[in-house]
Enzyme design. Structure first.
Site, mmCIF file in Angstrom:
data_model
loop_
_atom_site.group_PDB
_atom_site.id
_atom_site.type_symbol
_atom_site.label_atom_id
_atom_site.label_comp_id
_atom_site.label_asym_id
_atom_site.label_seq_id
_atom_site.Cartn_x
_atom_site.Cartn_y
_atom_site.Cartn_z
ATOM 1 N N GLY A 10 0.725 -1.193 -0.045
ATOM 2 C CA GLY A 10 0.066 -0.060 -0.138
ATOM 3 C C GLY A 10 0.661 1.302 -0.001
ATOM 4 N N ASP A 31 -2.434 -12.513 6.866
ATOM 5 C CA ASP A 31 -3.661 -12.033 6.113
ATOM 6 C C ASP A 31 -4.437 -11.191 7.141
ATOM 7 O OD1 ASP A 31 -5.637 -11.935 4.379
ATOM 8 O OD2 ASP A 31 -5.602 -13.921 3.690
ATOM 9 N N LEU A 32 -5.018 -9.971 6.641
ATOM 10 C CA LEU A 32 -5.803 -9.268 7.209
ATOM 11 C C LEU A 32 -7.243 -9.795 7.320
ATOM 12 C CD1 LEU A 32 -3.444 -7.104 7.605
ATOM 13 C CD2 LEU A 32 -5.466 -5.633 7.752
ATOM 14 N N ALA A 55 -5.435 -2.056 4.843
ATOM 15 C CA ALA A 55 -6.929 -1.879 5.284
ATOM 16 C C ALA A 55 -7.336 -2.467 3.886
ATOM 17 C CB ALA A 55 -7.260 -0.439 5.472
ATOM 18 N N THR A 57 -9.609 -0.894 1.227
ATOM 19 C CA THR A 57 -9.689 0.402 0.693
ATOM 20 C C THR A 57 -10.501 0.489 -0.553
ATOM 21 O OG1 THR A 57 -7.324 0.449 -0.327
ATOM 22 C CG2 THR A 57 -7.631 1.205 1.654
ATOM 23 N N THR A 96 -9.824 7.170 8.697
ATOM 24 C CA THR A 96 -10.125 7.914 7.635
ATOM 25 C C THR A 96 -11.396 8.903 7.847
ATOM 26 O OG1 THR A 96 -11.325 7.551 5.487
ATOM 27 C CG2 THR A 96 -11.849 6.019 7.019
ATOM 28 N N ASP A 97 -11.465 10.035 6.996
ATOM 29 C CA ASP A 97 -12.543 11.102 6.939
ATOM 30 C C ASP A 97 -13.872 10.329 6.700
ATOM 31 O OD1 ASP A 97 -11.174 10.664 4.145
ATOM 32 O OD2 ASP A 97 -12.788 11.968 3.882
ATOM 33 N N TYR A 120 -17.609 1.001 3.435
ATOM 34 C CA TYR A 120 -16.292 1.363 3.941
ATOM 35 C C TYR A 120 -16.220 1.896 5.206
ATOM 36 C CZ TYR A 120 -11.576 3.487 3.771
ATOM 37 O OH TYR A 120 -10.371 4.008 3.886
ATOM 38 N N LYS A 124 -14.640 1.012 8.890
ATOM 39 C CA LYS A 124 -13.548 1.745 9.645
ATOM 40 C C LYS A 124 -13.806 2.111 10.772
ATOM 41 C CE LYS A 124 -9.736 2.693 8.117
ATOM 42 N NZ LYS A 124 -8.620 1.796 8.182
#
Length: 283
Positions: A10, A31-32, A55, A57, A96-97, A120, A124
């Site tokens: 990333g 592995d996430l 993440a 994403t 994240t926003d 998403y 998050k």
């Protein structure tokens, strides 16, 4: 101090790999999609700190695969946070926003009520809650509009499309701060060290580039600096529908990050200059 970084390919992870003391691990290492594997790796490595720069994403794809997005963005960070808490080491978790609903024009503070508009964003937001619930030393660092010379991002997309077309229509009613992956990596690295020395700095923080602008204005700046002759025409988000709803207001109040960690908002014009230089596209 060794810092274990989740993420390898990333944008932020690639920049973290260049910093002292970091060890980046990709999917082969942990592995996430497997929270247990993430926790086991931390306990096996016993680093001085952990940064989660990985993440799910794919914002639009998350709308049709929210279950996987939630495992990667919420369950695994929660498992990381519990493992870090057990070992007494700090975790820096990038958020994240998109956790905000994006109304109004006032910059969001870290204490503002969240209200994600997309799968998403929900995943998050759940990840933030899981990190806090673990009870360990942590910093949740919310950022926005990540760009770099690596991977897929707005700068590289604009350069590609600008070379192909004379005119582009770009949304002008989404406002935020473009933020360089290099600057995010440096901030996370500094915060990890400061947390290790002073766990009282645990909390949620914001970090984004300055000044705030629209995507359309950012596109104009890219073309200007790169010497690309492409006209940008402003359009509203309603003219460019996407599966996931984007927040219109992504302005973030980053004053607490500067006060507690001494890290100020980076100038995205300078960020853009070094990105264009890195990819050989400066005008």
């Amino acid at each position: 101090m060794t810092i274990l970084v989740f993420g390898e390919t990333g944008q932020v992870a690639r920049e973290l790999a260049l910093l002292d003391g970091t060890k980046c691990v990709g999917r082969a290492g942990a592995d996430l999609a497997s929270p247990e594997a993430c926790a086991a790796l931390i306990k096996a490595e016993r680093p001085g700190a952990v940064i989660n720069a990985a993440a799910f994403t794919a914002v639009d794809k998350a709308e049709s695969d929210e279950a996987l997005a939630t495992v990667v963005n919420a369950d695994s960070p929660g498992a990381m946070a519990r493992a870090c808490a057990d070992l007494g080491i700090p975790l820096v978790h990038i958020s994240t926003d998109y956790v905000f609903e994006g109304g109004g024009t006032r910059p969001w503070t870290a204490d503002d009520q969240t209200g994600p508009l997309s799968a998403y964003g929900r995943s998050k937001c759940a990840g933030e809650e899981a990190v806090r619930a673990a009870g360990g030393t942590h910093a949740i660092l919310r950022t926005s509009w990540v760009v770099s010379a690596h991977g897929n991002n707005f700068v590289k997309t604009m350069l590609r499309l600008g070379a192909e077309r004379d005119v582009l229509t770009i949304v002008a009613d989404q406002i935020g701060g473009p933020t360089g992956a290099r600057e995010i990596a440096a901030a996370c690295h500094s915060i990890a060290g400061q947390l290790a020395a002073d766990p009282e700095k645990t909390g949620t923080y914001h970090f984004s580039g300055a000044p705030d602008c629209s995507w359309a204005d950012f596109a104009r700046a890219i073309f200007d600096k790169a010497g690309v002759s492409c006209e940008v025409r402003d359009i509203p988000s309603s003219d460019y529908p996407t599966p996931a709803v984007r927040p219109l207001n992504s302005r973030m109040d980053c004053s607490e990050t500067e006060r507690r960690f001494g890290i100020s908002r980076p100038d995205w014009q300078a960020t853009l200059t070094h990105i264009l230089k890195d990819i050989g596209a400066s005008g």
